[in-house]
Design a protein around this motif. Structure first.
Motif, PDB file in Angstrom:
ATOM      1  N   CYS A  35     -51.627 -13.471  17.323  1.00 26.70           N
ATOM      2  CA  CYS A  35     -50.527 -14.044  16.544  1.00 26.70           C
ATOM      3  C   CYS A  35     -49.351 -14.337  17.464  1.00 26.70           C
ATOM      4  O   CYS A  35     -48.985 -13.483  18.277  1.00 26.70           O
ATOM      5  CB  CYS A  35     -50.088 -13.103  15.426  1.00 26.70           C
ATOM      6  SG  CYS A  35     -48.833 -13.893  14.378  1.00 26.70           S
ATOM      7  N   LEU A  37     -46.277 -14.931  16.378  1.00 27.81           N
ATOM      8  CA  LEU A  37     -45.027 -14.431  15.793  1.00 27.81           C
ATOM      9  C   LEU A  37     -44.885 -12.926  16.035  1.00 27.81           C
ATOM     10  O   LEU A  37     -45.842 -12.235  16.371  1.00 27.81           O
ATOM     11  CB  LEU A  37     -44.977 -14.715  14.284  1.00 27.81           C
ATOM     12  CG  LEU A  37     -45.066 -16.183  13.852  1.00 27.81           C
ATOM     13  CD1 LEU A  37     -44.813 -16.310  12.358  1.00 27.81           C
ATOM     14  CD2 LEU A  37     -44.089 -17.049  14.623  1.00 27.81           C
ATOM     15  N   CYS A  39     -43.084 -10.795  13.534  1.00 28.44           N
ATOM     16  CA  CYS A  39     -42.304 -10.523  12.323  1.00 28.44           C
ATOM     17  C   CYS A  39     -41.836  -9.068  12.329  1.00 28.44           C
ATOM     18  O   CYS A  39     -42.628  -8.158  12.614  1.00 28.44           O
ATOM     19  CB  CYS A  39     -43.151 -10.771  11.084  1.00 28.44           C
ATOM     20  SG  CYS A  39     -43.778 -12.460  10.991  1.00 28.44           S
ATOM     21  N   CYS A  42     -44.074  -6.802  10.295  1.00 31.12           N
ATOM     22  CA  CYS A  42     -45.525  -6.944  10.428  1.00 31.12           C
ATOM     23  C   CYS A  42     -46.231  -5.597  10.227  1.00 31.12           C
ATOM     24  O   CYS A  42     -45.895  -4.609  10.863  1.00 31.12           O
ATOM     25  CB  CYS A  42     -45.869  -7.503  11.804  1.00 31.12           C
ATOM     26  SG  CYS A  42     -47.656  -7.730  12.021  1.00 31.12           S
ATOM     27  N   TRP A  48     -51.905  -8.570  17.138  1.00 28.53           N
ATOM     28  CA  TRP A  48     -51.151  -9.557  17.923  1.00 28.53           C
ATOM     29  C   TRP A  48     -51.904 -10.038  19.166  1.00 28.53           C
ATOM     30  O   TRP A  48     -51.835 -11.206  19.526  1.00 28.53           O
ATOM     31  CB  TRP A  48     -49.808  -8.959  18.366  1.00 28.53           C
ATOM     32  CG  TRP A  48     -48.821  -8.766  17.254  1.00 28.53           C
ATOM     33  CD1 TRP A  48     -48.881  -9.289  15.988  1.00 28.53           C
ATOM     34  CD2 TRP A  48     -47.629  -7.975  17.300  1.00 28.53           C
ATOM     35  NE1 TRP A  48     -47.797  -8.877  15.251  1.00 28.53           N
ATOM     36  CE2 TRP A  48     -47.010  -8.084  16.030  1.00 28.53           C
ATOM     37  CE3 TRP A  48     -47.010  -7.201  18.289  1.00 28.53           C
ATOM     38  CZ2 TRP A  48     -45.808  -7.438  15.731  1.00 28.53           C
ATOM     39  CZ3 TRP A  48     -45.815  -6.556  17.992  1.00 28.53           C
ATOM     40  CH2 TRP A  48     -45.220  -6.672  16.730  1.00 28.53           C
ATOM     41  N   GLY A  83     -53.237 -11.009  11.860  1.00 28.15           N
ATOM     42  CA  GLY A  83     -53.114 -12.009  12.877  1.00 28.15           C
ATOM     43  C   GLY A  83     -52.885 -13.407  12.303  1.00 28.15           C
ATOM     44  O   GLY A  83     -52.478 -13.568  11.169  1.00 28.15           O
TER      45      GLY A  83
HETATM   46  S1  SF4 Z   1     -49.663 -11.000  11.826  1.00 25.23           S
HETATM   47 FE1  SF4 Z   1     -47.703  -9.977  11.732  1.00 25.23          FE
HETATM   48  S2  SF4 Z   1     -46.424 -11.054  13.235  1.00 25.23           S
HETATM   49 FE2  SF4 Z   1     -48.160 -12.365  12.769  1.00 25.23          FE
HETATM   50  S3  SF4 Z   1     -47.455 -13.713  11.104  1.00 25.23           S
HETATM   51 FE3  SF4 Z   1     -48.490 -11.958  10.165  1.00 25.23          FE
HETATM   52  S4  SF4 Z   1     -46.812 -10.558   9.710  1.00 25.23           S
HETATM   53 FE4  SF4 Z   1     -46.045 -12.002  11.248  1.00 25.23          FE
END
Ligand code: SF4
Length: 260
Positions: A35, A37, A39, A42, A48, A83
């Motif tokens: 991923c 991002l 967040c 998360c 990730w 992810g």
């Molecule tokens: S996996 Fe986690 S960091 Fe990635 S978009 Fe979803 S919530 Fe956000």
């Protein structure tokens, strides 16, 4: 000649069988690695890393989905989640196409962030790949992290250029999209924030949007941050009361669906 597509490998975090929250009916949910991002809330920071998890072939997942077909009924199917499934575009596309070939309903659970400006982490997904992925997807579950650029950046660590590009392509494709947004107290929990979400969605009038769902922030993932030695920046934030969330949900439904 054997179908080479089914031998394409991706990186898998985990499966959830008979999931009911990530699309219509009973579903096989496939959580993929990777991923772009970060967040703040998360729940799955262990997804990730694009190199984490284990290797899996398209064939393995299609076989598993085929065995589950009796449970899917007329509404269920497979949801690709993570992810971020767009972080593995070649694998995601091959998998979606193979599932469609088997007549299995497909959902893409995504943040839409797959195309970045040059200064950000580049995943190398092309416009043509996104278009092909959208065509092989029956329903997109789109997590709109925040509708305003500065909030999006603060919440995810990335610009919203990728999301906007994804939405333009989905709009051109008249895509069916369920919108989701996690409501975080102090970040996006006012009626002004909800109004901004409605205005943002109205920029894409060709999307087929049957549902805009606000979800409560919760801190269930905090243990994973501890285990991974990562700071949890939302420590101390208390989830929104159910009644408050219901008021925001009502506001978004009235503003969005009554004006369409
Ligand atoms: S996996 Fe986690 S960091 Fe990635 S978009 Fe979803 S919530 Fe956000």
């Amino acid at each position: 000649m054997p179908d080479q597509t089914t031998q394409i490998t991706g990186r898998l975090h985990s499966f959830e069988t008979l999931g009911t929250l990530d699309g219509p009916g009973l579903r096989l949910v496939v959580f993929l690695q990777g991923c772009p991002l970060r967040c703040l809330y998360c729940h799955n920071p262990d997804t990730w890393d694009l190199k984490g998890g284990r290797a899996v072939t398209v064939e393995e997942i299609v076989a598993k989905a085929s065995r589950m077909r009796p449970y899917f009924g007329s509404t269920g199917g497979v949801t690709l989640s993570g992810g971020e499934p767009l972080a593995q575009p070649q694998f995601t596309l091959a998998l979606l196409k193979s599932l469609k070939k088997e007549g299995i309903h497909t959902v893409l659970d995504t943040s839409g962030t797959a195309v970045f400006s040059a200064s950000e982490r580049t995943l190398g997904i092309s416009t043509a790949q996104i278009q092909a992925i959208l065509t092989a997807t029956d329903l997109v579950l789109l997590d709109v992290k925040a509708p305003l650029a500065e909030n999006f950046q603060a919440l995810t660590g990335c610009s919203m250029a990728g999301l906007e590009r994804f939405l333009e392509l989905a709009n051109d494709n008249h895509q069916a999209v369920w919108i989701r947004q996690v409501i975080v107290p102090g970040l996006n929990d006012t009626t002004t924030d909800v109004e901004a979400l409605v205005q943002f969605l109205q920029r894409y009038p060709k999307l087929q949007i049957p549902k805009v769902e606000l979800l409560p922030y919760h801190s269930l993932g905090v243990r994973k941050y501890e285990q991974m030695g990562l700071p949890y920046l939302l420590a101390g934030v208390v989830p929104l009361a159910e009644e408050q969330l219901a008021i925001l949900q009502q506001a978004v439904d009235q503003r969005f669906f009554l004006n369409r």
